[in-house]
Design a protein around this motif. Structure first.
Motif, PDB file in Angstrom:
ATOM      1  N   UNK A   6      12.607  -3.323  -2.675  1.00 38.50           N
ATOM      2  CA  UNK A   6      12.854  -2.188  -1.785  1.00 38.50           C
ATOM      3  C   UNK A   6      13.985  -1.328  -2.354  1.00 38.50           C
ATOM      4  N   UNK A   7      13.736  -0.030  -2.442  1.00 34.55           N
ATOM      5  CA  UNK A   7      14.779   0.921  -2.818  1.00 34.55           C
ATOM      6  C   UNK A   7      15.174   1.674  -1.556  1.00 34.55           C
ATOM      7  N   UNK A   8      16.391   1.457  -1.100  1.00 34.51           N
ATOM      8  CA  UNK A   8      16.877   2.100   0.118  1.00 34.51           C
ATOM      9  C   UNK A   8      17.779   3.257  -0.286  1.00 34.51           C
ATOM     10  N   UNK A   9      17.369   4.462   0.091  1.00 35.39           N
ATOM     11  CA  UNK A   9      18.078   5.679  -0.318  1.00 35.39           C
ATOM     12  C   UNK A   9      19.087   6.048   0.769  1.00 35.39           C
ATOM     13  N   UNK A  10      20.360   6.026   0.406  1.00 41.00           N
ATOM     14  CA  UNK A  10      21.430   6.231   1.388  1.00 41.00           C
ATOM     15  C   UNK A  10      22.455   7.247   0.911  1.00 41.00           C
ATOM     16  N   UNK A  11      22.039   8.166   0.063  1.00 43.47           N
ATOM     17  CA  UNK A  11      22.993   9.080  -0.543  1.00 43.47           C
ATOM     18  C   UNK A  11      23.141  10.415   0.148  1.00 43.47           C
ATOM     19  N   UNK A  12      22.353  10.679   1.201  1.00 39.50           N
ATOM     20  CA  UNK A  12      22.421  11.977   1.864  1.00 39.50           C
ATOM     21  C   UNK A  12      23.695  12.159   2.668  1.00 39.50           C
ATOM     22  N   UNK A  13      24.084  13.427   2.842  1.00 36.63           N
ATOM     23  CA  UNK A  13      25.299  13.737   3.587  1.00 36.63           C
ATOM     24  C   UNK A  13      25.053  13.840   5.085  1.00 36.63           C
ATOM     25  N   UNK A  14      23.837  14.161   5.475  1.00 32.53           N
ATOM     26  CA  UNK A  14      23.536  14.246   6.898  1.00 32.53           C
ATOM     27  C   UNK A  14      24.340  15.318   7.621  1.00 32.53           C
ATOM     28  N   UNK A  51      17.431  -2.550  -3.963  1.00 34.53           N
ATOM     29  CA  UNK A  51      18.316  -1.652  -4.700  1.00 34.53           C
ATOM     30  C   UNK A  51      18.826  -0.629  -3.701  1.00 34.53           C
ATOM     31  N   UNK A  52      20.126  -0.544  -3.537  1.00 35.65           N
ATOM     32  CA  UNK A  52      20.714   0.439  -2.633  1.00 35.65           C
ATOM     33  C   UNK A  52      21.217   1.624  -3.444  1.00 35.65           C
ATOM     34  N   UNK A  53      20.746   2.820  -3.100  1.00 36.89           N
ATOM     35  CA  UNK A  53      21.179   4.042  -3.782  1.00 36.89           C
ATOM     36  C   UNK A  53      22.135   4.784  -2.857  1.00 36.89           C
ATOM     37  N   UNK A  54      23.365   4.964  -3.305  1.00 33.54           N
ATOM     38  CA  UNK A  54      24.399   5.570  -2.463  1.00 33.54           C
ATOM     39  C   UNK A  54      25.101   6.688  -3.209  1.00 33.54           C
ATOM     40  N   UNK A  55      25.833   7.511  -2.466  1.00 30.18           N
ATOM     41  CA  UNK A  55      26.624   8.559  -3.077  1.00 30.18           C
ATOM     42  C   UNK A  55      27.663   7.971  -4.019  1.00 30.18           C
ATOM     43  N   UNK A  56      27.958   8.685  -5.096  1.00 24.50           N
ATOM     44  CA  UNK A  56      28.878   8.150  -6.109  1.00 24.50           C
ATOM     45  C   UNK A  56      30.221   7.754  -5.517  1.00 24.50           C
ATOM     46  N   UNK A  57      30.694   8.540  -4.545  1.00 24.48           N
ATOM     47  CA  UNK A  57      31.998   8.268  -3.951  1.00 24.48           C
ATOM     48  C   UNK A  57      31.932   7.195  -2.856  1.00 24.48           C
ATOM     49  N   UNK A  58      30.729   6.707  -2.565  1.00 24.69           N
ATOM     50  CA  UNK A  58      30.572   5.736  -1.481  1.00 24.69           C
ATOM     51  C   UNK A  58      30.074   4.374  -1.955  1.00 24.69           C
ATOM     52  N   UNK A  59      29.982   4.172  -3.251  1.00 26.92           N
ATOM     53  CA  UNK A  59      29.487   2.906  -3.792  1.00 26.92           C
ATOM     54  C   UNK A  59      30.355   1.734  -3.335  1.00 26.92           C
ATOM     55  N   UNK A  60      31.665   1.880  -3.479  1.00 28.00           N
ATOM     56  CA  UNK A  60      32.578   0.791  -3.132  1.00 28.00           C
ATOM     57  C   UNK A  60      32.578   0.541  -1.627  1.00 28.00           C
TER      58      UNK A  60
END
Length: 234
Positions: A6-14, A51-60
């Motif tokens: 599963x690729x979960x896309x979580x990088x949007x700003x909303x 695989x979790x895909x997140x914003x670059x500044x939100x990885x940690x």
């Protein structure tokens, strides 16, 4: 043995949520929206890895505040997203290893059940690509630029596409690579697949499988959560 990732896309700003933080970090029933979404795949026996895909500044943040506290063992990688959703999905696809079927899902859809996941995987194995969704409840009009109705679409032929969208890995990876860098506007992965000549099988999703986008969706999500349960063994 085939593997399902599963690729979960979580990088949007909303931005439509009107909040200072990523909407996926807002809570439903004292748990972040993203945690609800990941839990659905963590508890599903058909999913081998996430695989979790997140914003670059939100990885940690995703690692320390979501993955570790909620003990998501299937989350193998957290990778940075790209400039838009299409780039983010491609980054996720490139991080996948030892997988036959990929299940691409919006992090903002926490009410995904076991049946929808299993059906998507099975149909992707048969047809190469599948996506869940529902028929629209409302009559759909075509609106002119001047504001007048130009006609009425046949509701029985319309389909509101949701996620998960499931694919054979080689099919969707090649499709994304083929359109990468091109000035093409797409809003989901079925569009990418279709642009490269692939057919997508559409199957029944759920009206509960909403995408949380606005404050009103948060209120609706609280109501759905009261009667929603994830089958941990199916």
């Amino acid at each position: 043995m085939s593997e399902n990732c599963a690729i979960v896309v979580a990088g949007g700003k909303g931005r439509r949520m009107g909040k200072a933080i990523n909407k996926l970090f807002l809570e439903l029933n004292n748990k972040p929206i993203l945690a609800h979404t990941l839990e659905a795949f963590e508890n599903n026996k058909n999913i081998d890895s996430i695989i979790l895909v997140a914003g670059k500044e939100e990885l940690e943040y995703c690692k320390k505040e979501i993955v570790l506290p909620y003990s998501f063992k299937k989350v193998k990688k957290i990778v940075p997203g790209g400039e838009d959703r299409r780039d983010s999905v491609l980054n996720g696809l490139k991080a996948v290893t030892d997988c036959d079927i990929v299940i691409i899902h919006d992090g903002a859809r926490p009410f995904i059940d076991a049946r929808i996941i299993e059906d998507g995987i099975n149909y992707a194995k048969i047809y190469g690509a599948s996506a869940c969704g529902v028929q629209p409840k409302d009559t759909i009009k075509i609106k002119s630029h001047s504001g007048f109705s130009k006609g009425t679409l046949n509701r029985s032929e319309l389909f509101c596409v949701q996620t998960p969208q499931c694919f054979r890995l080689e099919l969707i990876l090649k499709a994304h690579e083929d359109v990468a860098g091109k000035n093409i506007s797409v809003t989901d992965d079925t569009s990418v697949a279709e642009m490269c000549g692939n057919k997508v099988f559409l199957y029944d999703g759920s009206y509960d499988n909403i995408k949380i986008t606005t404050p009103d969706d948060l209120l609706l999500g609280e109501k759905i959560l009261k009667h929603f349960s994830i089958d941990n063994i199916d």
